[in-house]
Design a protein around this motif. Structure first.
Motif, mmCIF file in Angstrom:
data_model
loop_
_atom_site.group_PDB
_atom_site.id
_atom_site.type_symbol
_atom_site.label_atom_id
_atom_site.label_comp_id
_atom_site.label_asym_id
_atom_site.label_seq_id
_atom_site.Cartn_x
_atom_site.Cartn_y
_atom_site.Cartn_z
ATOM 1 N N ARG A 221 14.614 9.433 -15.615
ATOM 2 C CA ARG A 221 13.433 9.938 -16.629
ATOM 3 C C ARG A 221 12.414 10.215 -15.827
ATOM 4 O O ARG A 221 12.736 10.519 -14.228
ATOM 5 N N PHE A 222 11.478 10.927 -14.980
ATOM 6 C CA PHE A 222 10.524 11.561 -14.357
ATOM 7 C C PHE A 222 8.512 11.136 -14.546
ATOM 8 O O PHE A 222 8.555 11.146 -15.733
ATOM 9 N N THR A 223 8.742 10.562 -13.117
ATOM 10 C CA THR A 223 6.653 10.343 -13.242
ATOM 11 C C THR A 223 6.163 11.035 -12.360
ATOM 12 O O THR A 223 6.605 12.235 -11.008
ATOM 13 N N PRO A 224 5.115 11.790 -12.788
ATOM 14 C CA PRO A 224 3.877 12.746 -12.505
ATOM 15 C C PRO A 224 3.586 11.868 -10.878
ATOM 16 O O PRO A 224 3.671 11.142 -11.360
ATOM 17 N N ILE A 225 3.103 13.012 -10.408
ATOM 18 C CA ILE A 225 2.032 12.430 -8.991
ATOM 19 C C ILE A 225 1.339 12.707 -8.848
ATOM 20 O O ILE A 225 1.069 13.475 -10.009
ATOM 21 N N ASP A 226 0.239 12.539 -8.157
ATOM 22 C CA ASP A 226 -1.441 13.233 -7.917
ATOM 23 C C ASP A 226 -1.629 13.290 -6.739
ATOM 24 O O ASP A 226 -0.915 12.677 -6.029
ATOM 25 N N GLU A 227 -2.660 13.358 -6.540
ATOM 26 C CA GLU A 227 -3.220 13.704 -4.853
ATOM 27 C C GLU A 227 -2.922 12.032 -3.903
ATOM 28 O O GLU A 227 -2.889 12.181 -2.528
ATOM 29 N N ASP A 228 -2.571 10.438 -4.841
ATOM 30 C CA ASP A 228 -2.678 9.718 -4.055
ATOM 31 C C ASP A 228 -0.796 9.748 -4.178
ATOM 32 O O ASP A 228 -0.202 8.265 -3.323
ATOM 33 N N GLY A 229 -0.131 10.305 -4.896
ATOM 34 C CA GLY A 229 1.306 10.327 -4.677
ATOM 35 C C GLY A 229 2.092 9.626 -5.852
ATOM 36 O O GLY A 229 0.896 10.399 -6.788
ATOM 37 N N VAL A 230 2.867 9.010 -6.113
ATOM 38 C CA VAL A 230 3.421 9.079 -7.844
ATOM 39 C C VAL A 230 2.435 8.440 -8.782
ATOM 40 O O VAL A 230 2.285 6.963 -7.772
ATOM 41 N N LEU A 231 2.644 8.047 -10.222
ATOM 42 C CA LEU A 231 1.659 7.802 -11.571
ATOM 43 C C LEU A 231 2.385 6.112 -11.271
ATOM 44 O O LEU A 231 3.740 6.322 -11.112
ATOM 45 N N TYR A 250 7.958 13.726 -0.989
ATOM 46 C CA TYR A 250 8.463 14.882 -0.959
ATOM 47 C C TYR A 250 7.989 15.525 -2.094
ATOM 48 O O TYR A 250 8.190 14.865 -3.466
ATOM 49 N N PRO A 251 8.177 16.979 -2.168
ATOM 50 C CA PRO A 251 7.517 17.878 -1.200
ATOM 51 C C PRO A 251 5.726 17.900 -0.881
ATOM 52 O O PRO A 251 6.062 18.303 -0.143
ATOM 53 N N LEU A 252 5.307 17.731 -1.296
ATOM 54 C CA LEU A 252 4.475 18.148 -0.915
ATOM 55 C C LEU A 252 2.874 17.207 -0.097
ATOM 56 O O LEU A 252 2.563 17.361 0.349
ATOM 57 N N GLY A 253 4.077 16.090 0.770
ATOM 58 C CA GLY A 253 3.090 15.520 1.761
ATOM 59 C C GLY A 253 2.191 14.431 1.422
ATOM 60 O O GLY A 253 1.743 14.387 2.704
ATOM 61 N N HIS A 254 1.951 14.079 0.774
ATOM 62 C CA HIS A 254 0.512 13.550 0.338
ATOM 63 C C HIS A 254 1.117 12.117 0.766
ATOM 64 O O HIS A 254 2.029 11.539 0.428
ATOM 65 N N THR A 255 -0.019 11.229 1.272
ATOM 66 C CA THR A 255 0.587 9.949 2.096
ATOM 67 C C THR A 255 -0.137 8.462 0.874
ATOM 68 O O THR A 255 -1.227 8.727 0.673
ATOM 69 N N MET A 256 1.113 7.913 0.697
ATOM 70 C CA MET A 256 -0.280 6.586 -0.245
ATOM 71 C C MET A 256 -0.679 5.738 -0.132
ATOM 72 O O MET A 256 -0.371 5.379 0.698
ATOM 73 N N PRO A 257 -2.471 5.540 -0.366
ATOM 74 C CA PRO A 257 -2.961 5.294 -0.044
ATOM 75 C C PRO A 257 -2.916 3.712 -0.708
ATOM 76 O O PRO A 257 -1.943 2.889 -1.250
ATOM 77 N N LEU A 258 -3.276 2.349 0.111
ATOM 78 C CA LEU A 258 -2.488 0.578 -0.446
ATOM 79 C C LEU A 258 -3.182 0.224 -1.711
ATOM 80 O O LEU A 258 -2.296 -0.264 -2.580
ATOM 81 N N LYS A 259 -3.874 0.764 -2.086
ATOM 82 C CA LYS A 259 -4.436 0.303 -4.012
ATOM 83 C C LYS A 259 -3.482 1.319 -4.323
ATOM 84 O O LYS A 259 -2.992 0.364 -5.647
ATOM 85 N N ARG A 260 -2.506 2.598 -4.209
ATOM 86 C CA ARG A 260 -1.616 3.175 -4.901
ATOM 87 C C ARG A 260 -0.086 1.844 -5.128
ATOM 88 O O ARG A 260 0.070 2.181 -6.500
ATOM 89 N N ARG A 261 0.265 1.802 -3.629
ATOM 90 C CA ARG A 261 1.310 1.101 -3.989
ATOM 91 C C ARG A 261 1.330 -0.086 -4.010
ATOM 92 O O ARG A 261 2.198 -0.732 -4.814
ATOM 93 N N LEU A 262 -0.379 -1.214 -4.245
ATOM 94 C CA LEU A 262 0.527 -2.240 -4.571
ATOM 95 C C LEU A 262 0.055 -2.277 -6.618
ATOM 96 O O LEU A 262 0.062 -3.108 -6.922
ATOM 97 N N GLU A 263 -0.581 -1.196 -7.310
ATOM 98 C CA GLU A 263 -0.238 -0.476 -8.769
ATOM 99 C C GLU A 263 1.508 -0.934 -8.783
ATOM 100 O O GLU A 263 2.007 -0.804 -9.840
ATOM 101 N N LEU A 264 1.493 0.000 -8.134
ATOM 102 C CA LEU A 264 3.340 0.877 -8.371
ATOM 103 C C LEU A 264 4.278 -1.525 -7.843
ATOM 104 O O LEU A 264 4.579 -1.579 -9.088
ATOM 105 N N LEU A 265 3.977 -2.087 -6.995
ATOM 106 C CA LEU A 265 4.259 -3.203 -6.903
ATOM 107 C C LEU A 265 4.280 -4.272 -8.094
ATOM 108 O O LEU A 265 4.960 -5.291 -8.677
#
Length: 473
Positions: A221-231, A250-265
């Protein structure tokens, strides 16, 4: 003989160091048999005086050619042309089908690679010196080393470096040496991710990863990204592995903020899935210190960390690594032993020395400064020459710049633009090739780091001229 050999002489004003010029002259003379096998060369002091250069310059040239096998020393007698020339075996006589082979059309020239580091800054002299030392002191145990996880001292050096540089939480027993992200990915998918579990990739994302997935039996499957990285992926199927690039998407260069990282975890824990953190060029951040890893936040419970030395050293090295949760290690190593036995040892030993003696850290610091300067020059010149065609995105990290094709400009597809950029000696990958199910955007990923400062403006100007011919404006 030696008077004519060095005519017209060394060029003290050239960019190439004098010892390398001397090496080239001697090497060519040996291969052309102007210096025959067994010929004694002048003493280093005498040749230095004759050429009006430093004796150390001559010593460096002689030592390099000795290491390559062109020269040999005889105790108490001096330096001689080797009787066993290293290039002799490489000269193949034309066979009966030579004419037929020559009639075949040449292979299409490949476009220059984008996203490469400043290869002209690599300390080849240090690498060569360490290589000689490693093999002169090689022990039988090293020549027989066959640990499927890789060379233990290298794994220890990587663990120590990543703890300080990236906040990674791991010991050497959790590290598996690989040839890079794609082999790492296959090892994981084939050994610890059940075949009925879905592998999820970012969209857009690294095309090489999508290619690797096509050879696996897992659902994809594929999942989209936004300005904070992968959703975080939407529910559907049993998730087994989500591949993410949190430090620099990759490729758009966004750096994922802490909030999104915690959501992924949180998503990974809820789904019983693993996250594969692809940290492909995180060392190169030009504003502030590198962002800490997602694996460090998680403590290595559900995040698998993948890194490579292709971007920090050079592509042909083909050395990378996986850092996996402790409970996964035994199964992964067992699978590695079954399908690949163990990784080649030679470059592992050499890289260990390179890291332990501090050369790697110094090289990364030097590259950051060089890349930052080249990025600044590139952005200024790109706006000047190509601003009418592309919208260049601000970048403060990584090895490429994202340039979206401007709306309303009658430009060729970005796959064609990439080839045109190659004619101007620019590495530029088509952005559209990074999209899978999402609507593809047109643009180029321009590599900037592997272009000498004095060349950047000229190459961008040349691309502007080529585009003008192509588009008429």
């Amino acid at each position: 003989m030696f008077e004519t050999l060095f005519s017209p002489g060394l060029d003290t004003g050239a960019a190439q160091p004098l010892n390398e010029q001397l090496q080239a002259m001697l090497r060519q003379a040996i291969l052309e048999r102007r210096l025959p096998a067994g010929k004694r060369l002048p003493a280093t002091r005498a040749l230095a005086g004759r050429l009006d250069i430093s004796r150390n310059t001559v010593l460096a040239a002689y030592e390099h050619l000795i290491a390559e096998g062109y020269l040999e020393t005889r105790q108490g007698a001096g330096t001689f042309v080797s009787a066993d020339l290293p290039d002799a075996a490489l000269q193949i006589r034309a066979g009966p089908d030579a004419i037929r082979r020559e009639a075949l059309p040449p292979r299409a020239a490949k476009r220059p690679l984008s996203g490469m580091p400043a290869l002209d800054q690599f300390p080849v002299d240090i690498w060569a010196r360490l290589s000689g030392r490693v093999w002169r002191g090689a022990r039988e145990s090293q020549l027989l080393y066959n640990d499927p996880a890789g060379y233990l001292p290298l794994r220890q050096a990587i663990a120590t470096y990543l703890e300080a540089a990236r906040g990674v939480v791991a010991d050497a027993d959790q590290i598996i040496i690989t040839s890079g992200i794609q082999q790492s990915f296959h090892l994981l998918a084939e050994s610890v991710i059940p075949k009925d579990r879905t592998i999820i990739l970012e969209d857009p994302g690294y095309p090489g990863m999508a290619s690797a997935v096509r050879n696996l039996p897992h659902p994809v499957r594929f999942t989209p990204i936004d300005e904070d990285g992968v959703l975080p992926p939407t529910p559907g199927g049993k998730a087994g592995l989500l591949v993410v690039c949190p430090s620099r998407q990759y490729p758009l260069g966004h750096t994922m903020p802490l909030k999104r990282r915690l959501e992924l975890l949180e998503w990974a824990k809820k789904e019983g899935s693993f996250l594969l953190e692809d940290d492909y060029d995180s060392e190169f951040r030009y504003a502030g210190r590198p962002i800490n890893s997602l694996q460090g936040i998680d403590g290595g419970k559900c995040v698998i960390y993948s890194g490579s030395f292709s971007k920090s050293l050079f592509l042909a090295l083909r050395l990378g690594y996986l850092i996996v949760p402790p409970e996964m290690t035994e199964r992964l190593v067992r699978h590695r032993a079954a399908v690949d036995s163990f990784p080649s040892i030679s470059n592992q030993i050499l890289l260990t020395q390179f890291i332990e003696e501090g050369h790697f850290s110094r090289h990364i610091r030097r590259l950051r400064a060089v890349h930052k300067k080249r990025l600044s020059i590139f952005m200024t010149s790109a706006q000047k020459w190509l601003g009418q065609h592309f919208d260049f995105q601000k970048a403060d990290t990584g090895l490429h710049v994202v340039a979206f094709c401007r709306a309303g400009r009658k430009l060729p597809p970005d796959t064609a633009l990439s080839l045109i950029a190659g004619k101007a000696q620019l590495g530029a990958s088509p952005l559209s090739e990074s999209y899978h199910e999402a609507e593809a955007r047109q643009g180029l990923l321009f590599g900037f780091a592997n272009i000498a400062e004095r060349e950047i403006d000229n190459r961008l100007k040349e691309l502007a001229a080529l585009l003008s011919q192509e588009t008429g404006f």
